[in-house]
Motif scaffolding. Structure first.
Motif, PDB file in Angstrom:
ATOM      1  N   MET A   1       0.827  -1.202   0.000  1.00  0.00           N
ATOM      2  CA  MET A   1       0.000   0.000   0.000  1.00  0.00           C
ATOM      3  C   MET A   1       0.863   1.254   0.000  1.00  0.00           C
ATOM      4  O   MET A   1       0.549   2.243  -0.669  1.00  0.00           O
ATOM      5  CB  MET A   1      -0.945  -0.008   1.204  1.00  0.00           C
ATOM      6  N   VAL A   2       1.967   1.234   0.736  1.00  0.00           N
ATOM      7  CA  VAL A   2       2.897   2.363   0.724  1.00  0.00           C
ATOM      8  C   VAL A   2       3.512   2.514  -0.666  1.00  0.00           C
ATOM      9  O   VAL A   2       3.618   3.624  -1.200  1.00  0.00           O
ATOM     10  CB  VAL A   2       3.998   2.184   1.784  1.00  0.00           C
ATOM     11  N   ALA A   3       3.906   1.385  -1.260  1.00  0.00           N
ATOM     12  CA  ALA A   3       4.511   1.422  -2.589  1.00  0.00           C
ATOM     13  C   ALA A   3       3.548   1.992  -3.627  1.00  0.00           C
ATOM     14  O   ALA A   3       3.971   2.648  -4.582  1.00  0.00           O
ATOM     15  CB  ALA A   3       4.960   0.022  -2.999  1.00  0.00           C
ATOM     16  N   LEU A   4       2.265   1.771  -3.439  1.00  0.00           N
ATOM     17  CA  LEU A   4       1.268   2.299  -4.376  1.00  0.00           C
ATOM     18  C   LEU A   4       1.249   3.823  -4.372  1.00  0.00           C
ATOM     19  O   LEU A   4       0.953   4.445  -5.392  1.00  0.00           O
ATOM     20  CB  LEU A   4      -0.119   1.749  -4.043  1.00  0.00           C
ATOM     21  N   THR A   5       1.593   4.432  -3.239  1.00  0.00           N
ATOM     22  CA  THR A   5       1.636   5.896  -3.202  1.00  0.00           C
ATOM     23  C   THR A   5       2.803   6.423  -4.027  1.00  0.00           C
ATOM     24  O   THR A   5       2.763   7.554  -4.515  1.00  0.00           O
ATOM     25  CB  THR A   5       1.762   6.414  -1.759  1.00  0.00           C
ATOM     26  N   ALA A   6       3.856   5.605  -4.173  1.00  0.00           N
ATOM     27  CA  ALA A   6       5.024   6.020  -4.958  1.00  0.00           C
ATOM     28  C   ALA A   6       4.846   5.725  -6.444  1.00  0.00           C
ATOM     29  O   ALA A   6       5.594   6.240  -7.272  1.00  0.00           O
ATOM     30  CB  ALA A   6       6.284   5.322  -4.445  1.00  0.00           C
ATOM     31  N   THR A   7       3.871   4.884  -6.782  1.00  0.00           N
ATOM     32  CA  THR A   7       3.655   4.485  -8.176  1.00  0.00           C
ATOM     33  C   THR A   7       2.248   4.848  -8.628  1.00  0.00           C
ATOM     34  O   THR A   7       1.635   4.118  -9.414  1.00  0.00           O
ATOM     35  CB  THR A   7       3.887   2.971  -8.348  1.00  0.00           C
ATOM     36  N   ALA A   8       1.753   5.969  -8.132  1.00  0.00           N
ATOM     37  CA  ALA A   8       0.377   6.368  -8.449  1.00  0.00           C
ATOM     38  C   ALA A   8       0.167   6.571  -9.946  1.00  0.00           C
ATOM     39  O   ALA A   8      -0.961   6.482 -10.442  1.00  0.00           O
ATOM     40  CB  ALA A   8       0.021   7.645  -7.689  1.00  0.00           C
ATOM     41  N   ARG A   9       1.247   6.853 -10.674  1.00  0.00           N
ATOM     42  CA  ARG A   9       1.145   7.071 -12.122  1.00  0.00           C
ATOM     43  C   ARG A   9       1.608   5.855 -12.924  1.00  0.00           C
ATOM     44  O   ARG A   9       1.827   5.943 -14.123  1.00  0.00           O
ATOM     45  CB  ARG A   9       1.968   8.299 -12.516  1.00  0.00           C
ATOM     46  N   GLY A  10       1.772   4.747 -12.241  1.00  0.00           N
ATOM     47  CA  GLY A  10       2.170   3.519 -12.914  1.00  0.00           C
ATOM     48  C   GLY A  10       3.599   3.129 -12.608  1.00  0.00           C
ATOM     49  O   GLY A  10       4.360   3.886 -12.003  1.00  0.00           O
ATOM     50  N   GLY A  11       3.949   1.914 -12.994  1.00  0.00           N
ATOM     51  CA  GLY A  11       5.286   1.393 -12.745  1.00  0.00           C
ATOM     52  C   GLY A  11       5.212  -0.070 -12.365  1.00  0.00           C
ATOM     53  O   GLY A  11       4.188  -0.732 -12.543  1.00  0.00           O
ATOM     54  N   VAL A  12       6.310  -0.579 -11.837  1.00  0.00           N
ATOM     55  CA  VAL A  12       6.392  -1.979 -11.417  1.00  0.00           C
ATOM     56  C   VAL A  12       6.874  -2.036  -9.976  1.00  0.00           C
ATOM     57  O   VAL A  12       7.863  -1.396  -9.616  1.00  0.00           O
ATOM     58  CB  VAL A  12       7.359  -2.787 -12.323  1.00  0.00           C
ATOM     59  N   ILE A  13       6.171  -2.796  -9.152  1.00  0.00           N
ATOM     60  CA  ILE A  13       6.553  -3.001  -7.755  1.00  0.00           C
ATOM     61  C   ILE A  13       7.052  -4.437  -7.617  1.00  0.00           C
ATOM     62  O   ILE A  13       6.297  -5.381  -7.855  1.00  0.00           O
ATOM     63  CB  ILE A  13       5.365  -2.769  -6.805  1.00  0.00           C
ATOM     64  N   THR A  14       8.327  -4.595  -7.266  1.00  0.00           N
ATOM     65  CA  THR A  14       8.902  -5.931  -7.064  1.00  0.00           C
ATOM     66  C   THR A  14       8.992  -6.208  -5.572  1.00  0.00           C
ATOM     67  O   THR A  14       9.554  -5.412  -4.813  1.00  0.00           O
ATOM     68  CB  THR A  14      10.296  -6.031  -7.691  1.00  0.00           C
ATOM     69  N   ILE A  15       8.438  -7.333  -5.162  1.00  0.00           N
ATOM     70  CA  ILE A  15       8.410  -7.720  -3.745  1.00  0.00           C
ATOM     71  C   ILE A  15       9.393  -8.866  -3.539  1.00  0.00           C
ATOM     72  O   ILE A  15       9.217  -9.955  -4.089  1.00  0.00           O
ATOM     73  CB  ILE A  15       6.995  -8.160  -3.331  1.00  0.00           C
ATOM     74  N   ARG A  16      10.418  -8.611  -2.756  1.00  0.00           N
ATOM     75  CA  ARG A  16      11.474  -9.609  -2.525  1.00  0.00           C
ATOM     76  C   ARG A  16      11.498  -9.965  -1.037  1.00  0.00           C
ATOM     77  O   ARG A  16      11.623  -9.079  -0.184  1.00  0.00           O
ATOM     78  CB  ARG A  16      12.829  -9.039  -2.948  1.00  0.00           C
ATOM     79  N   VAL A  17      11.375 -11.251  -0.716  1.00  0.00           N
ATOM     80  CA  VAL A  17      11.356 -11.713   0.675  1.00  0.00           C
ATOM     81  C   VAL A  17      12.432 -12.780   0.839  1.00  0.00           C
ATOM     82  O   VAL A  17      12.444 -13.775   0.100  1.00  0.00           O
ATOM     83  CB  VAL A  17       9.975 -12.276   1.075  1.00  0.00           C
ATOM     84  N   ARG A  18      13.312 -12.552   1.812  1.00  0.00           N
ATOM     85  CA  ARG A  18      14.440 -13.450   2.019  1.00  0.00           C
ATOM     86  C   ARG A  18      14.609 -13.801   3.505  1.00  0.00           C
ATOM     87  O   ARG A  18      14.294 -12.998   4.379  1.00  0.00           O
ATOM     88  CB  ARG A  18      15.742 -12.804   1.535  1.00  0.00           C
ATOM     89  N   ASP A  19      15.116 -15.010   3.731  1.00  0.00           N
ATOM     90  CA  ASP A  19      15.595 -15.375   5.064  1.00  0.00           C
ATOM     91  C   ASP A  19      17.013 -14.844   5.199  1.00  0.00           C
ATOM     92  O   ASP A  19      17.850 -15.058   4.316  1.00  0.00           O
ATOM     93  CB  ASP A  19      15.604 -16.900   5.245  1.00  0.00           C
ATOM     94  N   GLU A  20      17.280 -14.135   6.290  1.00  0.00           N
ATOM     95  CA  GLU A  20      18.618 -13.623   6.585  1.00  0.00           C
ATOM     96  C   GLU A  20      19.032 -14.205   7.936  1.00  0.00           C
ATOM     97  O   GLU A  20      18.842 -13.589   8.972  1.00  0.00           O
ATOM     98  CB  GLU A  20      18.622 -12.092   6.630  1.00  0.00           C
ATOM     99  N   GLY A  21      19.552 -15.433   7.918  1.00  0.00           N
ATOM    100  CA  GLY A  21      19.821 -16.124   9.164  1.00  0.00           C
ATOM    101  C   GLY A  21      18.497 -16.482   9.820  1.00  0.00           C
ATOM    102  O   GLY A  21      17.617 -17.066   9.196  1.00  0.00           O
ATOM    103  N   ALA A  22      18.360 -16.104  11.080  1.00  0.00           N
ATOM    104  CA  ALA A  22      17.117 -16.382  11.795  1.00  0.00           C
ATOM    105  C   ALA A  22      16.050 -15.329  11.525  1.00  0.00           C
ATOM    106  O   ALA A  22      14.896 -15.498  11.920  1.00  0.00           O
ATOM    107  CB  ALA A  22      17.390 -16.461  13.296  1.00  0.00           C
ATOM    108  N   MET A  23      16.436 -14.237  10.865  1.00  0.00           N
ATOM    109  CA  MET A  23      15.509 -13.135  10.609  1.00  0.00           C
ATOM    110  C   MET A  23      15.055 -13.144   9.153  1.00  0.00           C
ATOM    111  O   MET A  23      15.529 -13.911   8.332  1.00  0.00           O
ATOM    112  CB  MET A  23      16.175 -11.794  10.943  1.00  0.00           C
ATOM    113  N   LYS A  24      14.123 -12.253   8.861  1.00  0.00           N
ATOM    114  CA  LYS A  24      13.624 -12.120   7.499  1.00  0.00           C
ATOM    115  C   LYS A  24      13.755 -10.667   7.046  1.00  0.00           C
ATOM    116  O   LYS A  24      13.697  -9.739   7.857  1.00  0.00           O
ATOM    117  CB  LYS A  24      12.157 -12.566   7.413  1.00  0.00           C
ATOM    118  N   THR A  25      13.908 -10.500   5.744  1.00  0.00           N
ATOM    119  CA  THR A  25      13.996  -9.174   5.148  1.00  0.00           C
ATOM    120  C   THR A  25      12.987  -9.078   4.010  1.00  0.00           C
ATOM    121  O   THR A  25      12.887  -9.986   3.182  1.00  0.00           O
ATOM    122  CB  THR A  25      15.409  -8.898   4.602  1.00  0.00           C
ATOM    123  N   VAL A  26      12.246  -7.989   3.999  1.00  0.00           N
ATOM    124  CA  VAL A  26      11.285  -7.722   2.931  1.00  0.00           C
ATOM    125  C   VAL A  26      11.718  -6.438   2.227  1.00  0.00           C
ATOM    126  O   VAL A  26      11.894  -5.402   2.875  1.00  0.00           O
ATOM    127  CB  VAL A  26       9.852  -7.554   3.480  1.00  0.00           C
TER     128      VAL A  26
END
Length: 214
Positions: free
Chosen positions: A120-145
């Protein structure tokens, strides 16, 4: 961050209503036109708009129910296919497109809730169009989005950047800028750190250090 709970709830409610008003208004107008004299082509167009409006309302309500409601507070493992589908359906009625890149082994409901709010936040940055890439990774015991927004006119608004840091935007809190704050609160509850920047690669919104829920 000074914001009374009652005012925060009122702003969130106003934001949710705003998201539903547009497709609902399309349905209402189409019904009025169907009841008015017109050609067969006009009636067919109204019926098509009515169907699209109904799909838009349903997609928006199901998405918001997960992103803001109690479903995102459950424990255990989230169904990645389900929250991806809900997100895809919600964004289908917006201008940008989504690309998914998830290799994390398991995601909790809180992680899914955070990703949906980051979209939803990304949609405010792409109100005029574009591509939103969502990358989710395990970083050891934690996660990064990481969400990367690319396009000719992507833009990270200053009030959005401030809200993501938990700082009151210039002019104060309003329904229009309250959702990024909700995103930060959601990230904080997962023990993570939320950052956003605009650079040559586009707008990047990143949540790091997210604790596992499962």
């Amino acid at each position: 961050m000074k914001l009374e709970p009652a005012r925060f709830a009122a702003y969130i409610a106003a934001r949710l209503c705003h998201d539903i008003v547009s497709p609902a208004a399309t349905m209402s107008l189409s019904l009025e036109m169907l009841d008015s004299p017109g050609s067969a082509e006009e009636k067919e167009h109204c019926e098509k708009s009515l169907r699209e409006g109904a799909h838009g309302v349903a997609a928006t309500l199901q998405f918001l129910r997960y992103a803001f409601g109690s479903m995102g507070l459950q424990g255990g493992t989230a169904d990645v296919h389900q929250f991806r589908k809900l997100t895809d359906e919600y964004v289908r009625f917006q201008k940008p497109s989504l690309e998914w890149d998830i290799t994390a082994t398991e995601l909790g409901f809180g992680h899914a809730r955070l990703i949906m709010n980051m979209v939803m936040v990304a949609l405010t940055a792409t109100a005029r169009g574009g591509v939103i890439t969502i990358r989710v990774r395990d970083e050891g015991a934690m996660k990064t989005v990481t969400l990367t927004c690319k396009g000719d006119r992507v833009n990270l608004k200053e009030e959005v950047a401030k809200a993501l840091r938990g700082e009151e935007p210039e002019g104060g809190w309003r329904p229009e800028n309250i959702q990024p704050l909700f995103t930060k609160i959601t990230c904080d509850e997962l023990g993570g750190t939320l950052q956003a920047r605009q650079g040559p690669e586009g707008v990047v919104i990143m949540a790091t250090g997210l604790k596992p829920q499962v």
